[in-house]
Design an enzyme around this catalytic site. Structure first.
Site, PDB file in Angstrom:
ATOM      1  N   HIS A  58      18.989 -54.553-133.215  1.00  0.00           N
ATOM      2  CA  HIS A  58      18.214 -53.643-134.091  1.00  0.00           C
ATOM      3  C   HIS A  58      18.527 -53.934-135.547  1.00  0.00           C
ATOM      4  O   HIS A  58      19.274 -53.158-136.151  1.00  0.00           O
ATOM      5  CB  HIS A  58      18.546 -52.192-133.760  1.00  0.00           C
ATOM      6  CG  HIS A  58      17.553 -51.196-134.245  1.00  0.00           C
ATOM      7  ND1 HIS A  58      17.597 -50.620-135.485  1.00  0.00           N
ATOM      8  CD2 HIS A  58      16.475 -50.665-133.642  1.00  0.00           C
ATOM      9  CE1 HIS A  58      16.613 -49.752-135.619  1.00  0.00           C
ATOM     10  NE2 HIS A  58      15.918 -49.764-134.521  1.00  0.00           N
ATOM     11  N   ILE A 112      19.402 -52.674-139.166  1.00  0.00           N
ATOM     12  CA  ILE A 112      19.175 -51.302-139.610  1.00  0.00           C
ATOM     13  C   ILE A 112      19.741 -50.373-138.549  1.00  0.00           C
ATOM     14  O   ILE A 112      19.458 -50.551-137.353  1.00  0.00           O
ATOM     15  CB  ILE A 112      17.665 -51.010-139.800  1.00  0.00           C
ATOM     16  CG1 ILE A 112      17.069 -51.927-140.874  1.00  0.00           C
ATOM     17  CG2 ILE A 112      17.442 -49.545-140.156  1.00  0.00           C
ATOM     18  CD1 ILE A 112      15.557 -51.835-140.981  1.00  0.00           C
ATOM     19  N   GLY A 164      17.633 -44.713-136.297  1.00  0.00           N
ATOM     20  CA  GLY A 164      17.562 -43.325-136.741  1.00  0.00           C
ATOM     21  C   GLY A 164      18.105 -42.352-135.715  1.00  0.00           C
ATOM     22  O   GLY A 164      18.744 -41.355-136.077  1.00  0.00           O
ATOM     23  N   VAL A 165      17.871 -42.618-134.439  1.00  0.00           N
ATOM     24  CA  VAL A 165      18.374 -41.704-133.411  1.00  0.00           C
ATOM     25  C   VAL A 165      19.897 -41.654-133.409  1.00  0.00           C
ATOM     26  O   VAL A 165      20.480 -40.618-133.080  1.00  0.00           O
ATOM     27  CB  VAL A 165      17.841 -42.045-131.997  1.00  0.00           C
ATOM     28  CG1 VAL A 165      16.343 -41.852-131.925  1.00  0.00           C
ATOM     29  CG2 VAL A 165      18.218 -43.456-131.589  1.00  0.00           C
ATOM     30  N   GLU A 187      22.379 -38.561-133.904  1.00  0.00           N
ATOM     31  CA  GLU A 187      23.540 -38.373-133.026  1.00  0.00           C
ATOM     32  C   GLU A 187      24.810 -38.158-133.852  1.00  0.00           C
ATOM     33  O   GLU A 187      25.650 -37.327-133.509  1.00  0.00           O
ATOM     34  CB  GLU A 187      23.711 -39.572-132.090  1.00  0.00           C
ATOM     35  CG  GLU A 187      24.977 -39.567-131.265  1.00  0.00           C
ATOM     36  CD  GLU A 187      25.071 -38.445-130.229  1.00  0.00           C
ATOM     37  OE1 GLU A 187      26.213 -38.116-129.817  1.00  0.00           O
ATOM     38  OE2 GLU A 187      24.036 -37.904-129.803  1.00  0.00           O
TER      39      GLU A 187
END
Length: 176
Positions: free
Chosen positions: A70, A76, A79-80, A84
């Site tokens: 990723h 990067i 976002g998840v 978290e």
């Protein structure tokens, strides 16, 4: 088979379990959160105001396993995983109030208003600020923001629930 005379872990009211902390290092964090590498996303707590707010940091390095895919050419932080990290910081804040936290887990029940404002990349330090919006004995609503260099990278409202780590099912115990 379990002994029916043994009681299940129960959720207890928050009490003064230990002296109030205002900061935590990784050793303190590992005593409270069940997460471990590669999924532990909080490195240090800078500020903690009991049952109100917490400020934590995550040092983002190129060696994070998620950067392998990723994205290999332009890493990067997903976002998840930032959300978290917000939830883990909130969990640290709330679990300090739970006297039998070794018998309990804080689990996600919802994510609302998640917004991703700028990419988080290797070398960044994520400053995670979480405030309690609602707190009951077994559930909470938390509002979190993650900053890099003083600018919001992501924000979300998360809800979570306190559940026993061991659940009774049909006369036998199951570990969560």
């Amino acid at each position: 088979m379990t002994d029916s005379s043994q009681s299940n872990p129960t959720i207890t009211e928050p009490t003064e379990v230990e002296p109030a902390r205002t900061a935590m290092d990784i050793g303190d964090i590992l005593k409270i959160l069940p997460h471990r590498f590669p999924f532990l996303l909080v490195d240090r707590v800078l500020e903690l105001e009991r049952m109100k707010r917490i400020v934590a940091v995550k040092n983002v390095t190129i060696t994070e396993p998620f950067f392998q895919g990723h994205f290999p050419e332009k890493p990067i932080m997903p976002g998840v995983l930032i959300v978290e990290a917000i939830a883990q910081a909130g969990g640290l804040l709330l679990l300090t109030e739970v006297p039998n936290r070794d018998e309990m887990l804080m689990v996600f029940t919802g994510i609302e208003k998640a917004r991703f404002r700028r990419p988080v990349v290797p070398g960044d330090q994520l400053r995670i600020e979480v405030e309690v919006r609602a707190w009951r004995v077994t559930a909470a609503r938390l509002e979190g923001k993650a900053y890099v260099n003083g600018k919001i990278a992501a924000e979300a409202t998360v809800t979570c629930r306190l559940v026993p780590r061991v659940v009774q099912r049909g006369g036998s115990e199951t570990n969560l």
